[in-house]
Design a protein around this motif. Structure first.
Motif: not given
Length: 402
Positions: A60-69, A136-143
């Motif tokens: 998760g540290q590779y994309a910290q802002s995404f991980t936080d969201k 999947f849709d929610r994670v894809k939206e955040l990604a």
């Protein structure tokens, strides 16, 4: 003939079970069906929307802002168990075992990968076999939101401002201009299911009384008494046919009126702009056309049901014969629901399918009145042929006294 009709109608009105199928069921079917479907679908969607899913994320540290969201998202809860995950395979096993609902694997630092002119491929592990699944849709939206920010920052470092970025990323924007109005659009989607409700109810209005008028007479031993009366067999069968036709027409009338009344109630009290716009344009003439096109269908079903009932030796045997008839009626309705099956000069002559397609076009507001006339004529011809067969069938001793 009318004396037979009078006798059969009197007996029919005394039978409470038959009256339930002719009157009560058509009145209740639409509100019950619509209410149950709306309640179940809304509850299922609401539960899926509100459910909190347990997840685990690798790197998760590779994309910290995404991980936080993801962490702060209302639909997700981080797995707090003792088990640790280091690969996609381990995430998959955990999802299958029900330990977590979803796993996210980030293979590398997204920003560094972009700097290296490469694309980072993230993997979301979950069970997609569920009917309603927003994972999947929610994670894809955040990604995608995270990826868009990365791209914007990269392009800004190259001296490309936000306005230029939009033009470069999407140089052509295609805008849909739909020539169909909301009634036609909604009618195409749900109009095919209305015949799926109407036509079987018309059949039901004929089959249940028919069982009593034919096989029931045989079982009670009253058919022989009727044959000894100074009435020809043709008059006798016509009297029974008119009784069934009246019952089926009564069911048709109640069904169409029930549909119209409940649709008007729905658009009055339900706060759905699309439904209101679509069905508020459904006129009394449209309901009248649906009723008229169902009349010869009622005659077809009355002839078939009476012929089957006359052939059956007992009430139970007649009920068994009615099952294939119901299945035979459902099949052409299903054909009308198939993609790219439209009302034209060819389909206008396919029994039952033509009526189902015509009802769909009436609801859409795009009915071709020439084709509607052809359908009515073709259905009347079929009904007349089946009535003639029923009369001939009734005049055979081998059929009456099996």
């Amino acid at each position: 003939m009318f004396e037979v009709f009078k006798k059969e109608i009197t007996e029919l009105l005394r039978d409470k079970k038959t009256l339930i199928f002719i009157v009560a069921l058509p009145v209740a079917i639409f509100p019950l069906l619509f209410a149950v479907m709306a309640f179940i679908s809304s509850q299922a969607a609401l539960e899926a929307e509100q459910k909190v899913h347990t997840y685990a994320i690798i790197n998760g540290q590779y994309a910290q802002s995404f991980t936080d969201k993801v962490f702060y998202h209302k639909s997700f809860e981080l797995y707090k168990g003792e088990q640790t995950f280091t690969s996609v395979e381990e995430l998959s096993e955990a999802v299958k075992a029900g330990i977590i609902d979803m796993g996210i694997y980030l293979p590398s630092d997204a920003k560094q990968t972009l700097d290296d002119a490469k694309q980072s491929q993230w993997q979301v592990v979950y069970n997609d076999a569920k009917t309603i699944n927003f994972l999947f849709d929610r994670v894809k939206e955040l990604a995608e939101e995270f990826g868009n920010n990365l791209r914007a920052q990269k392009l800004l470092s190259y001296g490309i401002d936000e306005q230029q970025q939009q033009a470069i990323i999407a140089p052509i924007k295609v805008v849909k201009v739909d020539t169909a109005d909301k009634r036609e659009n909604l009618g195409e989607k749900i109009g095919g299911f209305i015949p799926y409700l109407l036509i079987p109810l018309v059949l039901m209005g004929a089959t249940y009384p028919a069982i009593d008028l034919g096989a029931g007479e045989k079982e009670r031993g009253t058919l022989e008494t009727l044959l000894l009366t100074p009435i020809t067999r043709t008059q006798l069968v016509l009297g029974k046919f008119i009784t069934l036709l009246a019952a089926s027409i009564a069911t048709t009338t109640i069904t169409v009126l029930s549909m119209g009344i409940w649709i008007s109630i729905a658009i009055t009290f339900v706060d759905l702009a699309v439904v209101k716009t679509a069905f508020s344009s459904l006129r009394v003439l449209d309901l009248a056309l649906i009723f008229i096109i169902l009349l010869p269908v009622a005659a077809i079903f009355s002839s078939l049901a009476l012929a089957i009932s006359i052939y059956a030796r007992t009430f139970k045997e007649a009920q068994n014969y009615m099952t294939p008839l119901s299945m035979g009626v459902i099949f052409p309705i299903i054909v009308a629901l198939l993609p790219n099956i439209e009302l034209n000069a060819k389909t206008a002559f396919i029994p039952v399918t033509n009526v189902a397609l015509a009802i769909k076009e009436i609801i859409k507001g795009t009915i071709d009145y020439t084709l509607l006339g052809l359908i009515f004529l073709a259905t009347v011809v079929v009904a007349g042929a089946l009535l003639a067969f029923c009369v001939k069938w009734f005049n055979k001793e081998a059929v009456l006294f099996r």
